[in-house]
Write a protein that holds these residues in place. Structure first.
Motif, PDB file in Angstrom:
ATOM      1  N   ARG A   1      12.101   2.689   6.867  1.00 44.18           N
ATOM      2  CA  ARG A   1      11.992   3.137   5.783  1.00 44.18           C
ATOM      3  C   ARG A   1      10.635   3.228   4.650  1.00 44.18           C
ATOM      4  N   GLN A   2       9.520   2.181   5.205  1.00 47.69           N
ATOM      5  CA  GLN A   2       8.846   1.947   5.139  1.00 47.69           C
ATOM      6  C   GLN A   2       7.756   3.321   5.180  1.00 47.69           C
ATOM      7  N   ARG A   3       7.883   3.415   7.080  1.00 45.95           N
ATOM      8  CA  ARG A   3       6.836   4.849   6.795  1.00 45.95           C
ATOM      9  C   ARG A   3       7.292   6.031   6.681  1.00 45.95           C
ATOM     10  N   GLU A   4       8.445   6.404   6.269  1.00 47.21           N
ATOM     11  CA  GLU A   4       9.525   7.000   5.913  1.00 47.21           C
ATOM     12  C   GLU A   4       8.928   7.458   4.148  1.00 47.21           C
ATOM     13  N   GLU A   5       8.408   6.394   3.554  1.00 43.60           N
ATOM     14  CA  GLU A   5       8.297   6.778   1.597  1.00 43.60           C
ATOM     15  C   GLU A   5       6.579   6.246   2.412  1.00 43.60           C
ATOM     16  N   ASN A   6       6.570   6.650   3.344  1.00 43.54           N
ATOM     17  CA  ASN A   6       4.611   5.685   3.421  1.00 43.54           C
ATOM     18  C   ASN A   6       3.887   4.924   2.374  1.00 43.54           C
TER      19      ASN A   6
ATOM     20  N   VAL B   1       9.845 -14.786   0.082  1.00 49.15           N
ATOM     21  CA  VAL B   1       9.745 -13.439   0.211  1.00 49.15           C
ATOM     22  C   VAL B   1      10.920 -12.189  -0.456  1.00 49.15           C
ATOM     23  N   ALA B   2      10.803 -11.855  -1.647  1.00 51.79           N
ATOM     24  CA  ALA B   2      11.405 -10.420  -1.776  1.00 51.79           C
ATOM     25  C   ALA B   2      11.086  -9.161  -2.250  1.00 51.79           C
ATOM     26  N   TYR B   3      11.022  -8.448  -2.241  1.00 52.34           N
ATOM     27  CA  TYR B   3      11.262  -6.955  -2.694  1.00 52.34           C
ATOM     28  C   TYR B   3      11.536  -6.736  -3.952  1.00 52.34           C
ATOM     29  N   MET B   4      10.943  -6.610  -4.951  1.00 50.36           N
ATOM     30  CA  MET B   4      11.220  -6.613  -6.947  1.00 50.36           C
ATOM     31  C   MET B   4      11.259  -5.528  -7.031  1.00 50.36           C
ATOM     32  N   GLY B   5      12.085  -4.732  -7.771  1.00 49.11           N
ATOM     33  CA  GLY B   5      11.835  -2.982  -8.316  1.00 49.11           C
ATOM     34  C   GLY B   5      12.539  -2.498  -6.760  1.00 49.11           C
ATOM     35  N   ASP B   6      12.924  -0.479  -7.213  1.00 48.28           N
ATOM     36  CA  ASP B   6      12.744  -0.074  -6.506  1.00 48.28           C
ATOM     37  C   ASP B   6      12.251   0.676  -5.425  1.00 48.28           C
ATOM     38  N   PHE B   7      11.761   0.395  -4.208  1.00 47.51           N
ATOM     39  CA  PHE B   7      11.322   0.544  -3.320  1.00 47.51           C
ATOM     40  C   PHE B   7      10.510   2.044  -2.892  1.00 47.51           C
ATOM     41  N   PRO B   8       9.828   2.987  -3.388  1.00 48.07           N
ATOM     42  CA  PRO B   8       8.619   2.551  -3.103  1.00 48.07           C
ATOM     43  C   PRO B   8       8.085   1.660  -4.464  1.00 48.07           C
ATOM     44  N   PHE B   9       8.685   1.634  -5.424  1.00 46.44           N
ATOM     45  CA  PHE B   9       7.869   1.896  -7.234  1.00 46.44           C
ATOM     46  C   PHE B   9       7.691   0.635  -7.689  1.00 46.44           C
TER      47      PHE B   9
ATOM     48  N   ARG C   1     -12.517 -14.492   2.857  1.00 48.62           N
ATOM     49  CA  ARG C   1     -12.699 -12.744   3.756  1.00 48.62           C
ATOM     50  C   ARG C   1     -11.368 -13.301   4.760  1.00 48.62           C
ATOM     51  N   GLN C   2     -10.499 -12.241   4.955  1.00 44.69           N
ATOM     52  CA  GLN C   2      -9.299 -11.785   5.596  1.00 44.69           C
ATOM     53  C   GLN C   2      -9.953 -12.211   7.157  1.00 44.69           C
ATOM     54  N   VAL C   3      -8.567 -13.239   7.617  1.00 47.58           N
ATOM     55  CA  VAL C   3      -8.619 -13.586   8.901  1.00 47.58           C
ATOM     56  C   VAL C   3      -7.376 -12.921  10.431  1.00 47.58           C
ATOM     57  N   SER C   4      -6.522 -12.587   9.158  1.00 47.18           N
ATOM     58  CA  SER C   4      -5.414 -11.417  10.004  1.00 47.18           C
ATOM     59  C   SER C   4      -4.408 -11.174   9.052  1.00 47.18           C
ATOM     60  N   VAL C   5      -3.680 -10.222   9.576  1.00 42.88           N
ATOM     61  CA  VAL C   5      -2.474  -8.958   8.820  1.00 42.88           C
ATOM     62  C   VAL C   5      -1.471  -9.246  10.115  1.00 42.88           C
ATOM     63  N   ALA C   6       0.413  -8.791   9.640  1.00 38.51           N
ATOM     64  CA  ALA C   6       0.709  -8.612   9.491  1.00 38.51           C
ATOM     65  C   ALA C   6       1.924  -7.891   9.009  1.00 38.51           C
ATOM     66  N   ASP C   7       2.674  -6.930   9.455  1.00 39.95           N
ATOM     67  CA  ASP C   7       3.407  -6.611   8.938  1.00 39.95           C
ATOM     68  C   ASP C   7       4.759  -7.379   8.155  1.00 39.95           C
ATOM     69  N   LEU C   8       5.069  -6.829   7.402  1.00 41.32           N
ATOM     70  CA  LEU C   8       6.548  -7.571   6.316  1.00 41.32           C
ATOM     71  C   LEU C   8       7.754  -7.356   6.909  1.00 41.32           C
ATOM     72  N   HIS C   9       8.565  -7.778   7.864  1.00 40.30           N
ATOM     73  CA  HIS C   9      10.024  -6.768   8.062  1.00 40.30           C
ATOM     74  C   HIS C   9      11.294  -8.021   7.077  1.00 40.30           C
TER      75      HIS C   9
ATOM     76  N   SER D   1       0.853  -0.851   0.271  1.00 39.59           N
ATOM     77  CA  SER D   1      -0.054   0.149   0.347  1.00 39.59           C
ATOM     78  C   SER D   1       1.159   1.400  -0.081  1.00 39.59           C
ATOM     79  N   TYR D   2       0.728   1.935  -0.984  1.00 43.23           N
ATOM     80  CA  TYR D   2       1.458   2.820  -1.674  1.00 43.23           C
ATOM     81  C   TYR D   2       0.585   4.376  -1.101  1.00 43.23           C
ATOM     82  N   HIS D   3       0.974   4.935  -0.106  1.00 42.66           N
ATOM     83  CA  HIS D   3       0.093   6.316   0.396  1.00 42.66           C
ATOM     84  C   HIS D   3       0.836   7.473  -0.694  1.00 42.66           C
TER      85      HIS D   3
END
Length: 222
Positions: free
Chosen positions: A138-143, A100-108, A155-163, A73-75
């Motif tokens: 960094r996530q908070r800095e970039e929103n 799990v990995a992040y692909m591309g340049d954060f936050p794009f 239906r969504q059951v639970s959610v956790a922050d990804l670190h 979610s990018y604000h």
């Protein structure tokens, strides 16, 4: 999934009051308690007044088909939000998980499932993130916020922050709970509501009937 178990829960309102409630799930531990999954209001329902001699029943049925999702979610400023999600089905008797990995340049860019994780113990879903996941500061800095979501029956059951570089270990034997109150689907169940909730113990059965009385106390029906 076609081989998913089907459960049925019946709530008998034996009070003279209109009752609103939420059914939610809690899962087993994760390796890092700082990223413990937050339970969400999964089934939200209500029951008309029944009274001692009346009949008011709210019945819910579901299949235990599960999905695991990565949410990005990018604000972008105050009035624009960009969200992308990737979803994978989870086997009923899973004994492995996903890296799990992040692909591309954060936050794009976007988080993605990039491989598998193997574990000897059955009944758990594993998620292993690598160092490409930006730290929360960094996530908070970039929103731009990254999360792991678990859903059942769509239906969504639970959610956790990804670190970054974190090993998540979710039990696939959820504990079902119910609490009185006004909730909306997907709302976080706070500690206060969780403490007031009632554990729904299905045991070895797939059908369960519970009742609620005037004092708001739940009991098992014989």
């Amino acid at each position: 999934m076609n081989n998913a178990a089907k459960y049925t829960l019946s709530l008998r309102n034996r009070s003279g009051k209109f009752v609103r409630f939420a059914v939610f799930q809690t899962y087993g531990e994760v390796a890092d308690l700082t990223v413990k999954p937050l339970p969400l209001a999964w089934i939200v329902g209500s029951a008309a007044p029944g009274g001692k001699d009346g009949q008011s029943v709210s019945e819910m049925s579901w299949k235990t088909a599960r999905n695991i999702s990565l949410i990005n979610s990018y604000h972008i400023g105050a009035e624009m939000l960009s969200t992308n999600t990737v979803v994978l089905p989870v086997g009923v008797a899973a004994e492995s998980g996903y890296s799990v990995a992040y692909m591309g340049d954060f936050p794009f860019g976007a988080p993605a499932f990039v491989g598998s994780v193997i574990d000897d113990e059955k009944g758990f879903l594993l998620i292993q993130s690598d160092d490409t996941i930006p730290p929360f500061a960094r996530q908070r800095e970039e929103n731009c916020f990254l999360k792991i979501g678990v859903s059942m029956a769509g239906r969504q059951v639970s959610v956790a922050d990804l670190h970054p570089e974190t090993h998540y270990r979710f039990s696939l034997e959820p504990i079902y709970r119910i609490v009185i109150g006004e909730f909306f689907p997907g709302q976080i169940i706070g500690d206060q509501a969780a403490e007031k909730s009632y554990r729904i113990d299905f045991g070895q059965e797939f059908n369960k009937t519970i009742s609620v009385k005037d004092d708001g106390i739940f009991t098992d029906e014989k």
